[in-house]
Design a protein around this motif. Structure first.
Motif, PDB file in Angstrom:
ATOM      1  N   HIS A  19       0.039  -8.863   1.830  1.00 24.28           N
ATOM      2  CA  HIS A  19      -0.941  -9.128   0.779  1.00 24.28           C
ATOM      3  C   HIS A  19      -0.403  -8.886  -0.626  1.00 24.28           C
ATOM      4  CE1 HIS A  19      -4.091  -9.876   3.662  1.00 24.28           C
ATOM      5  NE2 HIS A  19      -3.709  -8.801   4.304  1.00 24.28           N
ATOM      6  N   GLY A  20       0.873  -8.553  -0.738  1.00 23.18           N
ATOM      7  CA  GLY A  20       1.470  -8.364  -2.051  1.00 23.18           C
ATOM      8  C   GLY A  20       0.676  -7.414  -2.929  1.00 23.18           C
ATOM      9  N   ALA A  21       0.540  -6.186  -2.498  1.00 25.95           N
ATOM     10  CA  ALA A  21      -0.298  -5.203  -3.191  1.00 25.95           C
ATOM     11  C   ALA A  21       0.412  -4.606  -4.404  1.00 25.95           C
ATOM     12  CB  ALA A  21      -0.709  -4.105  -2.209  1.00 25.95           C
ATOM     13  N   ASP A  22       1.014  -5.454  -5.240  1.00 28.08           N
ATOM     14  CA  ASP A  22       1.740  -5.000  -6.423  1.00 28.08           C
ATOM     15  C   ASP A  22       0.852  -4.152  -7.325  1.00 28.08           C
ATOM     16  OD1 ASP A  22       3.918  -6.437  -5.522  1.00 28.08           O
ATOM     17  OD2 ASP A  22       3.397  -8.216  -6.692  1.00 28.08           O
ATOM     18  N   GLY A  23       1.321  -2.952  -7.637  1.00 29.47           N
ATOM     19  CA  GLY A  23       0.585  -2.086  -8.553  1.00 29.47           C
ATOM     20  C   GLY A  23      -0.658  -1.462  -7.946  1.00 29.47           C
ATOM     21  N   ARG A  24      -0.985  -1.859  -6.748  1.00 30.23           N
ATOM     22  CA  ARG A  24      -2.172  -1.307  -6.093  1.00 30.23           C
ATOM     23  C   ARG A  24      -1.722  -0.366  -4.984  1.00 30.23           C
ATOM     24  NH1 ARG A  24      -5.205  -6.301  -4.135  1.00 30.23           N
ATOM     25  NH2 ARG A  24      -3.092  -7.094  -3.951  1.00 30.23           N
ATOM     26  N   ARG A  25      -2.550   0.593  -4.710  1.00 30.14           N
ATOM     27  CA  ARG A  25      -2.258   1.570  -3.671  1.00 30.14           C
ATOM     28  C   ARG A  25      -3.413   1.549  -2.674  1.00 30.14           C
ATOM     29  NH1 ARG A  25      -1.042   6.885  -6.317  1.00 30.14           N
ATOM     30  NH2 ARG A  25       0.965   5.931  -6.671  1.00 30.14           N
ATOM     31  N   LEU A  26      -3.123   1.954  -1.471  1.00 35.75           N
ATOM     32  CA  LEU A  26      -4.165   2.052  -0.471  1.00 35.75           C
ATOM     33  C   LEU A  26      -5.228   3.032  -0.949  1.00 35.75           C
ATOM     34  CD1 LEU A  26      -5.148   1.383   2.439  1.00 35.75           C
ATOM     35  CD2 LEU A  26      -3.937   3.452   3.156  1.00 35.75           C
ATOM     36  N   ARG A  27      -6.484   2.636  -0.838  1.00 44.02           N
ATOM     37  CA  ARG A  27      -7.616   3.512  -1.145  1.00 44.02           C
ATOM     38  C   ARG A  27      -8.394   3.703   0.142  1.00 44.02           C
ATOM     39  NH1 ARG A  27     -10.453   5.281  -5.064  1.00 44.02           N
ATOM     40  NH2 ARG A  27      -9.361   4.135  -6.658  1.00 44.02           N
ATOM     41  N   ILE A  28      -8.625   4.963   0.499  1.00 44.03           N
ATOM     42  CA  ILE A  28      -9.430   5.313   1.663  1.00 44.03           C
ATOM     43  C   ILE A  28     -10.713   5.928   1.130  1.00 44.03           C
ATOM     44  CG2 ILE A  28      -9.530   6.687   3.776  1.00 44.03           C
ATOM     45  CD1 ILE A  28      -6.421   6.628   3.753  1.00 44.03           C
ATOM     46  N   PHE A  29     -11.852   5.478   1.639  1.00 46.12           N
ATOM     47  CA  PHE A  29     -13.118   5.947   1.078  1.00 46.12           C
ATOM     48  C   PHE A  29     -14.206   6.014   2.131  1.00 46.12           C
ATOM     49  CE2 PHE A  29     -12.789   1.390   0.600  1.00 46.12           C
ATOM     50  CZ  PHE A  29     -14.031   0.918   1.017  1.00 46.12           C
ATOM     51  N   GLY A  41     -13.892   3.174   4.841  1.00 45.13           N
ATOM     52  CA  GLY A  41     -13.355   1.945   4.284  1.00 45.13           C
ATOM     53  C   GLY A  41     -11.935   2.135   3.799  1.00 45.13           C
ATOM     54  N   MET A  42     -11.193   1.041   3.762  1.00 46.56           N
ATOM     55  CA  MET A  42      -9.821   1.034   3.254  1.00 46.56           C
ATOM     56  C   MET A  42      -9.601  -0.283   2.523  1.00 46.56           C
ATOM     57  SD  MET A  42      -7.886   2.621   6.643  1.00 46.56           S
ATOM     58  CE  MET A  42      -6.399   1.769   6.292  1.00 46.56           C
ATOM     59  N   THR A  43      -8.910  -0.193   1.388  1.00 48.53           N
ATOM     60  CA  THR A  43      -8.572  -1.381   0.628  1.00 48.53           C
ATOM     61  C   THR A  43      -7.361  -1.073  -0.239  1.00 48.53           C
ATOM     62  OG1 THR A  43      -9.462  -3.128  -0.800  1.00 48.53           O
ATOM     63  CG2 THR A  43     -10.083  -0.866  -1.346  1.00 48.53           C
ATOM     64  N   PHE A  44      -6.734  -2.089  -0.777  1.00 52.18           N
ATOM     65  CA  PHE A  44      -5.691  -1.888  -1.772  1.00 52.18           C
ATOM     66  C   PHE A  44      -6.351  -2.050  -3.134  1.00 52.18           C
ATOM     67  CE2 PHE A  44      -3.120  -3.195   1.899  1.00 52.18           C
ATOM     68  CZ  PHE A  44      -2.229  -2.143   1.931  1.00 52.18           C
ATOM     69  N   ALA A  45      -6.176  -1.052  -4.006  1.00 47.92           N
ATOM     70  CA  ALA A  45      -6.854  -1.076  -5.303  1.00 47.92           C
ATOM     71  C   ALA A  45      -6.029  -0.338  -6.343  1.00 47.92           C
ATOM     72  CB  ALA A  45      -8.232  -0.417  -5.170  1.00 47.92           C
ATOM     73  N   GLU A  46      -6.330  -0.629  -7.599  1.00 48.10           N
ATOM     74  CA  GLU A  46      -5.707   0.096  -8.713  1.00 48.10           C
ATOM     75  C   GLU A  46      -6.166   1.546  -8.674  1.00 48.10           C
ATOM     76  OE1 GLU A  46      -3.580  -1.086 -11.029  1.00 48.10           O
ATOM     77  OE2 GLU A  46      -3.613  -3.096 -10.141  1.00 48.10           O
ATOM     78  N   PRO A  47      -5.276   2.493  -8.937  1.00 49.90           N
ATOM     79  CA  PRO A  47      -5.683   3.898  -8.990  1.00 49.90           C
ATOM     80  C   PRO A  47      -6.720   4.124 -10.088  1.00 49.90           C
ATOM     81  CG  PRO A  47      -3.289   3.694  -8.923  1.00 49.90           C
ATOM     82  CD  PRO A  47      -3.839   2.318  -9.140  1.00 49.90           C
TER      83      PRO A  47
END
Length: 105
Positions: A19-29, A41-47
């Protein structure tokens, strides 16, 4: 502490590459919902400024402070077997969990 199994870490790295998560990190919530009251939930998102950054199995991920209270001691596994359900959250603090493995109370 949130722990990733080797299978979970491997799958997260694969998803990051796909998914080319450039600049994004895994977010667990954790959020309200699901069939047991709360849902993982889990997603790739900006910190975000108030995130806590954790590392397990050489994978860095972010968790917001309110979710961290629900996730303390959780182990995240990825089941890719014949009847695999995907990511499973094993939460020792949950009083009950749904059969899907993504919802708890």
């Amino acid at each position: 502490m949130i722990n990733l199994t080797e299978n979970a870490a491997r799958q997260i790295q694969l998803l990051r590459e796909q998914h080319g998560a450039d600049g994004r990190r895994l977010r667990i919530f954790v959020e309200a919902g699901g069939c047991s009251g709360f849902e993982y939930g889990m997603t790739f998102a900006e910190p975000k400024p108030d995130d806590v950054t954790l590392t397990s199995q050489d994978v860095e991920f972010n968790v917001d402070a309110s979710s961290l209270a629900y996730l303390e001691g959780v182990t995240i596994h990825f089941d890719d077997g014949l009847h695999g359900k995907g990511f499973e959250f094993r939460n020792p603090n949950a009083s009950s969990t749904c059969g899907c493995g993504r919802s708890f109370s």
